[in-house]
Design an enzyme around this catalytic site. Structure first.
Site, mmCIF file in Angstrom:
data_model
loop_
_atom_site.group_PDB
_atom_site.id
_atom_site.type_symbol
_atom_site.label_atom_id
_atom_site.label_comp_id
_atom_site.label_asym_id
_atom_site.label_seq_id
_atom_site.Cartn_x
_atom_site.Cartn_y
_atom_site.Cartn_z
ATOM 1 C CE1 TYR A 152 24.677 30.653 -21.892
ATOM 2 C CE2 TYR A 152 22.609 31.958 -22.008
ATOM 3 C CZ TYR A 152 23.338 31.111 -21.367
ATOM 4 O OH TYR A 152 22.962 30.439 -20.242
ATOM 5 C CE LYS A 156 22.812 27.447 -22.464
ATOM 6 N NZ LYS A 156 23.235 26.186 -21.680
HETATM 7 N N1 LIG Z 1 23.279 30.496 -13.923
HETATM 8 C C1 LIG Z 1 22.189 30.966 -14.214
HETATM 9 O O1 LIG Z 1 21.650 31.936 -14.126
HETATM 10 C C2 LIG Z 1 21.979 30.005 -15.906
HETATM 11 C C3 LIG Z 1 20.693 30.284 -16.292
HETATM 12 C C4 LIG Z 1 20.454 29.680 -17.391
HETATM 13 C C5 LIG Z 1 20.880 28.843 -18.095
HETATM 14 N N2 LIG Z 1 22.165 28.400 -17.196
HETATM 15 C C6 LIG Z 1 22.932 27.322 -17.969
HETATM 16 O O2 LIG Z 1 23.178 26.424 -17.051
HETATM 17 C C7 LIG Z 1 24.398 25.498 -17.155
HETATM 18 C C8 LIG Z 1 25.181 25.592 -16.009
HETATM 19 O O3 LIG Z 1 25.567 26.867 -15.613
HETATM 20 P P1 LIG Z 1 26.003 27.584 -14.209
HETATM 21 O O4 LIG Z 1 25.159 28.772 -14.063
HETATM 22 O O5 LIG Z 1 26.049 26.342 -13.147
HETATM 23 O O6 LIG Z 1 27.590 27.812 -14.431
HETATM 24 P P2 LIG Z 1 28.873 27.510 -13.845
HETATM 25 O O7 LIG Z 1 28.810 27.484 -12.238
HETATM 26 O O8 LIG Z 1 29.795 28.315 -14.658
HETATM 27 O O9 LIG Z 1 29.089 25.880 -14.214
HETATM 28 C C9 LIG Z 1 29.433 25.563 -15.461
HETATM 29 C C10 LIG Z 1 30.011 24.150 -15.511
HETATM 30 O O10 LIG Z 1 30.429 23.943 -16.859
HETATM 31 C C11 LIG Z 1 31.834 23.248 -16.752
HETATM 32 N N3 LIG Z 1 32.314 23.567 -18.182
HETATM 33 C C12 LIG Z 1 32.372 24.895 -18.937
HETATM 34 N N4 LIG Z 1 33.071 24.550 -19.781
HETATM 35 C C13 LIG Z 1 33.763 23.301 -19.873
HETATM 36 C C14 LIG Z 1 34.202 22.338 -20.951
HETATM 37 N N5 LIG Z 1 34.868 22.847 -21.963
HETATM 38 N N6 LIG Z 1 34.320 21.214 -20.744
HETATM 39 C C15 LIG Z 1 33.821 20.589 -19.433
HETATM 40 N N7 LIG Z 1 33.112 21.215 -18.660
HETATM 41 C C16 LIG Z 1 33.035 22.587 -18.882
HETATM 42 C C17 LIG Z 1 32.431 23.979 -15.520
HETATM 43 O O11 LIG Z 1 33.386 23.295 -15.082
HETATM 44 P P3 LIG Z 1 34.855 23.423 -15.418
HETATM 45 O O12 LIG Z 1 35.256 24.761 -15.256
HETATM 46 O O13 LIG Z 1 35.647 22.544 -14.190
HETATM 47 O O14 LIG Z 1 35.275 22.785 -16.621
HETATM 48 C C18 LIG Z 1 31.210 24.085 -14.634
HETATM 49 O O15 LIG Z 1 31.085 22.752 -13.986
HETATM 50 C C19 LIG Z 1 24.677 26.302 -18.373
HETATM 51 O O16 LIG Z 1 24.733 25.633 -19.640
HETATM 52 C C20 LIG Z 1 24.196 27.585 -18.450
HETATM 53 O O17 LIG Z 1 24.513 28.222 -19.744
HETATM 54 C C21 LIG Z 1 22.614 28.988 -16.250
#
Ligand SMILES: NC(=O)c1ccc[n+]([C@@H]2O[C@H](COP(=O)([O-])OP(=O)(O)OC[C@H]3O[C@@H](n4cnc5c(N)ncnc54)[C@H](OP(=O)(O)O)[C@@H]3O)[C@@H](O)[C@H]2O)c1
Length: 248
Positions: A152, A156
């Protein structure tokens, strides 16, 4: 933000979903992509305004995504002004269990496809000739380490570095490229992590965020800023939106 047309990849949940709803309230016209059509349809119903579109596409299917974006712009004749790349997956695996396939999968979805989607989006007819803004959702893990998060963190870090190179390459076209790097915010992804650890570990994570664990709207507001003309002289920046996590 009014009247800007924005593509959001990873819009079915978490940060992408919250961003779609928030940007719609600011007057943006949206095209939403992820794999789960039912969830995307639900996001559209929660958005303000009409004319938003969605498509169920796996971001690793580069050809399908490329065809969709090009066909969409051809049919409506309105180019995009911006991109939010929020698709991402997480993986917790110590080095001794880490396999090539896992590394490649996480790197591909979290970083490589962000670059390839940008390439498609910036083809002449697809993107506004007045320039625009690309925002990649990276993570504090792009610059800080954590045990068992090698894949991860690597993905990033790669995304943040690619963003800087793209910012320099695209500046003469008035296309700005930036990252938002969140600390932990409450989403499906972070809930899976929090559900799998002890209460003591949860408290430790909370303590590492001086302003507490964040909410998706905190990230959506940062994204809106980077897409809007209020950030017109900002490019190549990794904006940490992390409740003070990385200040320590
Ligand atoms: N949550 C945190 O604390 C946090 C912290 C730092 C960074 N981030 C980053 O923020 C971003 C969003 O994370 P989140 O927390 O919102 O996660 P999440 O709720 O799991 O959402 C992830 C999104 O990515 C989509 N996705 C995953 N694989 C995909 C694929 N192969 N093709 C198309 N869409 C795909 C999923 O949609 P489908 O399943 O419908 O495809 C979903 O809409 C990520 O890059 C994550 O690394 C999150």
């Amino acid at each position: 933000m009014i009247n800007k047309k924005i593509l959001i990849i990873g819009a079915s949940s978490g940060i992408g979903k919250a961003t779609a709803i928030y940007l719609s309230q600011k007057g943006a016209k949206l095209v939403l992509i992820s794999r789960n059509a039912e969830k995307l349809q639900q996001v559209i119903t929660e958005c303000e305004g009409d004319d938003h579109k969605f498509a169920s596409i796996d971001v690793t299917d580069t050809e399908k995504l490329d065809n969709f974006i090009t066909d969409h712009v051809n049919s409506c004749n309105i180019p995009f002004d911006g991109l939010v790349y929020s698709a991402g997956i997480e993986g917790t695996l110590p080095l001794k269990f880490l396999k090539n396939e896992t590394l490649e999968q996480i790197l591909n979805i979290n970083a490589i496809q962000a670059v390839l989607v940008s390439k498609t989006l910036l083809k002449k007819a697809n993107f506004s000739s007045n320039g625009g803004s690309l925002v990649f959702i990276s993570s504090v893990m792009g610059s800080l380490g954590q045990p068992a998060k090698i894949a991860y963190c690597m993905s990033k870090g790669a995304l943040t570095s690619a963003m800087k190179a793209m910012a320099l390459e695209l500046a003469n076209k008035k296309i700005r490229v930036n990252c938002i790097s969140p600390g932990m915010v409450v989403t499906e992804m972070s809930s899976k992590i929090l559900d799998s650890i002890s209460e003591d570990n949860k408290k430790d994570i909370e303590k590492m965020h001086p302003l507490g664990i964040g909410n998706v709207i905190d990230i959506a507001k940062g994204i809106e800023f980077l897409l809007s003309d209020n950030s017109s002289w900002i490019t190549g920046v990794d904006l940490l939106v992390d409740g003070g996590y990385s200040a320590q």
